[in-house]
Design a protein around this motif. Structure first.
Motif, PDB file in Angstrom:
ATOM      1  N   SER A   1      -9.436  -9.635  -3.806  1.00 17.85           N
ATOM      2  CA  SER A   1      -8.354  -9.495  -4.771  1.00 17.85           C
ATOM      3  C   SER A   1      -7.779 -10.878  -5.066  1.00 17.85           C
ATOM      4  O   SER A   1      -8.092 -11.858  -4.373  1.00 17.85           O
ATOM      5  CB  SER A   1      -7.250  -8.599  -4.213  1.00 17.85           C
ATOM      6  OG  SER A   1      -6.564  -9.257  -3.146  1.00 17.85           O
ATOM      7  N   LEU A   2      -6.906 -10.941  -6.054  1.00 20.19           N
ATOM      8  CA  LEU A   2      -6.247 -12.218  -6.335  1.00 20.19           C
ATOM      9  C   LEU A   2      -5.392 -12.636  -5.143  1.00 20.19           C
ATOM     10  O   LEU A   2      -5.319 -13.820  -4.813  1.00 20.19           O
ATOM     11  CB  LEU A   2      -5.413 -12.128  -7.607  1.00 20.19           C
ATOM     12  CG  LEU A   2      -4.814 -13.460  -8.081  1.00 20.19           C
ATOM     13  CD1 LEU A   2      -4.848 -13.557  -9.594  1.00 20.19           C
ATOM     14  CD2 LEU A   2      -3.384 -13.641  -7.574  1.00 20.19           C
ATOM     15  N   TYR A   3      -4.744 -11.684  -4.492  1.00 21.14           N
ATOM     16  CA  TYR A   3      -3.973 -12.016  -3.296  1.00 21.14           C
ATOM     17  C   TYR A   3      -4.852 -12.660  -2.233  1.00 21.14           C
ATOM     18  O   TYR A   3      -4.437 -13.604  -1.556  1.00 21.14           O
ATOM     19  CB  TYR A   3      -3.325 -10.759  -2.726  1.00 21.14           C
ATOM     20  CG  TYR A   3      -2.031 -10.345  -3.392  1.00 21.14           C
ATOM     21  CD1 TYR A   3      -1.225 -11.266  -4.062  1.00 21.14           C
ATOM     22  CD2 TYR A   3      -1.592  -9.022  -3.333  1.00 21.14           C
ATOM     23  CE1 TYR A   3      -0.035 -10.883  -4.670  1.00 21.14           C
ATOM     24  CE2 TYR A   3      -0.405  -8.629  -3.928  1.00 21.14           C
ATOM     25  CZ  TYR A   3       0.379  -9.556  -4.598  1.00 21.14           C
ATOM     26  OH  TYR A   3       1.551  -9.177  -5.181  1.00 21.14           O
ATOM     27  N   ASP A   4      -6.076 -12.145  -2.068  1.00 19.67           N
ATOM     28  CA  ASP A   4      -6.987 -12.704  -1.076  1.00 19.67           C
ATOM     29  C   ASP A   4      -7.303 -14.170  -1.369  1.00 19.67           C
ATOM     30  O   ASP A   4      -7.534 -14.965  -0.448  1.00 19.67           O
ATOM     31  CB  ASP A   4      -8.298 -11.908  -1.033  1.00 19.67           C
ATOM     32  CG  ASP A   4      -8.110 -10.495  -0.508  1.00 19.67           C
ATOM     33  OD1 ASP A   4      -7.244 -10.296   0.358  1.00 19.67           O
ATOM     34  OD2 ASP A   4      -8.834  -9.598  -0.980  1.00 19.67           O
ATOM     35  N   LEU A   5      -7.326 -14.530  -2.636  1.00 18.84           N
ATOM     36  CA  LEU A   5      -7.717 -15.876  -3.050  1.00 18.84           C
ATOM     37  C   LEU A   5      -6.544 -16.832  -3.212  1.00 18.84           C
ATOM     38  O   LEU A   5      -6.747 -18.028  -3.439  1.00 18.84           O
ATOM     39  CB  LEU A   5      -8.493 -15.796  -4.372  1.00 18.84           C
ATOM     40  CG  LEU A   5      -9.811 -15.014  -4.318  1.00 18.84           C
ATOM     41  CD1 LEU A   5     -10.376 -14.835  -5.723  1.00 18.84           C
ATOM     42  CD2 LEU A   5     -10.823 -15.709  -3.417  1.00 18.84           C
ATOM     43  N   SER A   6      -5.323 -16.307  -3.110  1.00 16.66           N
ATOM     44  CA  SER A   6      -4.151 -17.143  -3.383  1.00 16.66           C
ATOM     45  C   SER A   6      -3.159 -17.202  -2.224  1.00 16.66           C
ATOM     46  O   SER A   6      -2.055 -17.708  -2.382  1.00 16.66           O
ATOM     47  CB  SER A   6      -3.427 -16.625  -4.631  1.00 16.66           C
ATOM     48  OG  SER A   6      -2.957 -15.295  -4.414  1.00 16.66           O
ATOM     49  N   GLY A   7      -3.538 -16.683  -1.078  1.00 14.90           N
ATOM     50  CA  GLY A   7      -2.643 -16.773   0.073  1.00 14.90           C
ATOM     51  C   GLY A   7      -1.781 -15.556   0.310  1.00 14.90           C
ATOM     52  O   GLY A   7      -0.869 -15.594   1.142  1.00 14.90           O
ATOM     53  N   GLY A   8      -2.035 -14.473  -0.409  1.00 17.90           N
ATOM     54  CA  GLY A   8      -1.315 -13.225  -0.149  1.00 17.90           C
ATOM     55  C   GLY A   8      -0.081 -13.014  -0.996  1.00 17.90           C
ATOM     56  O   GLY A   8       0.261 -13.823  -1.863  1.00 17.90           O
ATOM     57  N   GLU A   9       0.593 -11.917  -0.714  1.00 16.69           N
ATOM     58  CA  GLU A   9       1.753 -11.516  -1.505  1.00 16.69           C
ATOM     59  C   GLU A   9       2.873 -12.540  -1.463  1.00 16.69           C
ATOM     60  O   GLU A   9       3.656 -12.665  -2.415  1.00 16.69           O
ATOM     61  CB  GLU A   9       2.283 -10.164  -1.010  1.00 16.69           C
ATOM     62  CG  GLU A   9       1.297  -9.026  -1.155  1.00 16.69           C
ATOM     63  CD  GLU A   9       1.858  -7.718  -0.634  1.00 16.69           C
ATOM     64  OE1 GLU A   9       3.039  -7.440  -0.893  1.00 16.69           O
ATOM     65  OE2 GLU A   9       1.119  -6.974   0.025  1.00 16.69           O
ATOM     66  N   SER A  10       2.979 -13.278  -0.378  1.00 21.57           N
ATOM     67  CA  SER A  10       4.072 -14.237  -0.239  1.00 21.57           C
ATOM     68  C   SER A  10       3.987 -15.373  -1.256  1.00 21.57           C
ATOM     69  O   SER A  10       4.969 -16.098  -1.460  1.00 21.57           O
ATOM     70  CB  SER A  10       4.075 -14.827   1.179  1.00 21.57           C
ATOM     71  OG  SER A  10       2.854 -15.497   1.448  1.00 21.57           O
ATOM     72  N   SER A  11       2.829 -15.521  -1.906  1.00 22.73           N
ATOM     73  CA  SER A  11       2.679 -16.586  -2.906  1.00 22.73           C
ATOM     74  C   SER A  11       3.418 -16.279  -4.196  1.00 22.73           C
ATOM     75  O   SER A  11       3.644 -17.172  -5.021  1.00 22.73           O
ATOM     76  CB  SER A  11       1.183 -16.802  -3.211  1.00 22.73           C
ATOM     77  OG  SER A  11       0.491 -17.214  -2.061  1.00 22.73           O
ATOM     78  N   PHE A  12       3.801 -15.013  -4.378  1.00 20.98           N
ATOM     79  CA  PHE A  12       4.454 -14.610  -5.625  1.00 20.98           C
ATOM     80  C   PHE A  12       5.667 -13.743  -5.296  1.00 20.98           C
ATOM     81  O   PHE A  12       5.618 -12.886  -4.418  1.00 20.98           O
ATOM     82  CB  PHE A  12       3.487 -13.814  -6.514  1.00 20.98           C
ATOM     83  CG  PHE A  12       2.225 -14.566  -6.834  1.00 20.98           C
ATOM     84  CD1 PHE A  12       2.182 -15.470  -7.882  1.00 20.98           C
ATOM     85  CD2 PHE A  12       1.082 -14.377  -6.071  1.00 20.98           C
ATOM     86  CE1 PHE A  12       1.024 -16.166  -8.166  1.00 20.98           C
ATOM     87  CE2 PHE A  12      -0.088 -15.062  -6.345  1.00 20.98           C
ATOM     88  CZ  PHE A  12      -0.111 -15.972  -7.397  1.00 20.98           C
ATOM     89  N   ALA A  13       6.740 -13.955  -6.042  1.00 14.82           N
ATOM     90  CA  ALA A  13       7.952 -13.164  -5.831  1.00 14.82           C
ATOM     91  C   ALA A  13       7.791 -11.783  -6.443  1.00 14.82           C
ATOM     92  O   ALA A  13       7.084 -11.599  -7.438  1.00 14.82           O
ATOM     93  CB  ALA A  13       9.148 -13.880  -6.465  1.00 14.82           C
ATOM     94  N   ALA A  14       8.443 -10.798  -5.839  1.00 16.67           N
ATOM     95  CA  ALA A  14       8.437  -9.444  -6.388  1.00 16.67           C
ATOM     96  C   ALA A  14       9.721  -9.219  -7.184  1.00 16.67           C
ATOM     97  O   ALA A  14      10.771  -9.784  -6.875  1.00 16.67           O
ATOM     98  CB  ALA A  14       8.335  -8.414  -5.266  1.00 16.67           C
ATOM     99  N   SER A  15       9.625  -8.399  -8.224  1.00 19.29           N
ATOM    100  CA  SER A  15      10.797  -8.083  -9.023  1.00 19.29           C
ATOM    101  C   SER A  15      11.613  -7.001  -8.333  1.00 19.29           C
ATOM    102  O   SER A  15      11.205  -6.413  -7.329  1.00 19.29           O
ATOM    103  CB  SER A  15      10.369  -7.604 -10.410  1.00 19.29           C
ATOM    104  OG  SER A  15       9.731  -6.335 -10.291  1.00 19.29           O
ATOM    105  N   VAL A  16      12.762  -6.712  -8.889  1.00 21.12           N
ATOM    106  CA  VAL A  16      13.628  -5.659  -8.352  1.00 21.12           C
ATOM    107  C   VAL A  16      12.909  -4.326  -8.352  1.00 21.12           C
ATOM    108  O   VAL A  16      13.048  -3.513  -7.433  1.00 21.12           O
ATOM    109  CB  VAL A  16      14.931  -5.580  -9.164  1.00 21.12           C
ATOM    110  CG1 VAL A  16      15.785  -4.405  -8.687  1.00 21.12           C
ATOM    111  CG2 VAL A  16      15.701  -6.886  -9.053  1.00 21.12           C
ATOM    112  N   GLU A  17      12.102  -4.091  -9.382  1.00 21.45           N
ATOM    113  CA  GLU A  17      11.397  -2.820  -9.490  1.00 21.45           C
ATOM    114  C   GLU A  17      10.353  -2.636  -8.390  1.00 21.45           C
ATOM    115  O   GLU A  17       9.990  -1.528  -8.049  1.00 21.45           O
ATOM    116  CB  GLU A  17      10.710  -2.705 -10.859  1.00 21.45           C
ATOM    117  CG  GLU A  17      11.663  -2.635 -12.039  1.00 21.45           C
ATOM    118  CD  GLU A  17      12.076  -4.012 -12.532  1.00 21.45           C
ATOM    119  OE1 GLU A  17      11.770  -5.022 -11.839  1.00 21.45           O
ATOM    120  OE2 GLU A  17      12.706  -4.098 -13.590  1.00 21.45           O
TER     121      GLU A  17
END
Length: 264
Positions: A141-157
């Motif tokens: 997945s893109l997360y696998d290639l970019s360091g995981g979920e912590s690389s991107f902020a999540a929105s309120v939703e």
């Protein structure tokens, strides 16, 4: 083959272009090509307006399908939109427009989509070009290639990812017209793992690595992998991560070099 380029509209020769004496060839010395561009995250057809205009000026066909939930299709965003949704968006355009002999371009996240397209309908693809893009293998997945979920902020939703900041050297003019058009990205497009049926696309592949990045370079891993791989054409260019916006002439000339040359 490694190519470094910076001057607007100029680049060194690459093995895909016939020589005109100085190692380069005029864009108008090519046959009409069909470019299909898989855009990056948070973007849409609009982000490639400058490139579209430049390629069409050279009489090429250019399509940039906007994915579900982004751009002019932002009203269709929902928690179920995933990577396969976006792959199907592009595949539908190819099949309903009956496109063949395609030069398939994937930028950034669009490399995930382009890889899926080339796997599903390889017979339609003439050439693949990754522009500072993710190149997944089966099950990644893109997360696998970019360091995981912590690389991107999540929105309120919780199911949307806000756009990352533009490069610090982006001009005020480019910030002014692009910022209002960027939309949150459905999280499942980053978290879903891509399933591939074929190990390697049968078409030629090229990678363009943009080197002007002040922060973490997610794409250095692919530059390191492909720059010495004889199965790939490789280009390193002094440009930001989004040359379609910040260096359109430079990128357009490089894309034009992959248009088919006429017979002697």
């Amino acid at each position: 083959m490694v190519v470094a380029a910076r001057e607007e509209g100029e680049m060194e020769s690459c093995r895909h272009r016939p020589d005109r004496g100085d190692g380069r060839r005029s864009a108008r010395e090519y046959l009409m090509a069909t470019y299909l561009i898989c855009h990056g995250a948070w973007a849409g057809n609009w982000a490639w307006k400058r490139i579209r205009d430049l390629l069409r000026t050279e009489n090429h066909e250019v399509l940039v399908p906007t994915y579900t939930g982004l751009g002019e299709r932002a009203h269709l965003a929902n928690p179920l939109v995933d990577l396969e949704t976006h792959i199907q968006d592009v595949r539908n355009v190819i099949e309903y427009e009956n496109l063949t002999d395609i030069i398939l371009v994937g930028h950034s996240y669009g490399g995930m989509v382009a890889t899926g397209i080339a796997d599903r309908i390889p017979e339609r693809i003439r050439q693949m070009i990754y522009v500072d893009a993710f190149v997944p293998q089966d099950g990644e997945s893109l997360y696998d290639l970019s360091g995981g979920e912590s690389s991107f902020a999540a929105s309120v939703e919780g199911w949307l990812i806000p756009p990352v900041a533009l490069a610090p050297d982006t001009s005020p003019e480019d910030i002014a017209w692009t910022t209002p058009l960027r939309r949150h990205q459905p999280v499942r497009t980053f978290s879903q793992r891509l399933r591939l049926s074929h190990a390697t696309p049968p078409c030629p592949r090229a990678y363009i690595h943009c080197t002007r990045k002040p922060n973490k370079d997610f794409f250095r891993q692919f530059a390191d992998r492909f720059s010495q791989n004889p199965a790939w054409a490789f280009h390193g260019i002094d440009a930001s991560h989004s040359p379609n916006i910040t260096d359109p002439h430079l990128l357009a000339q490089l894309l034009l070099s992959y248009a088919p040359a006429p017979l002697p």
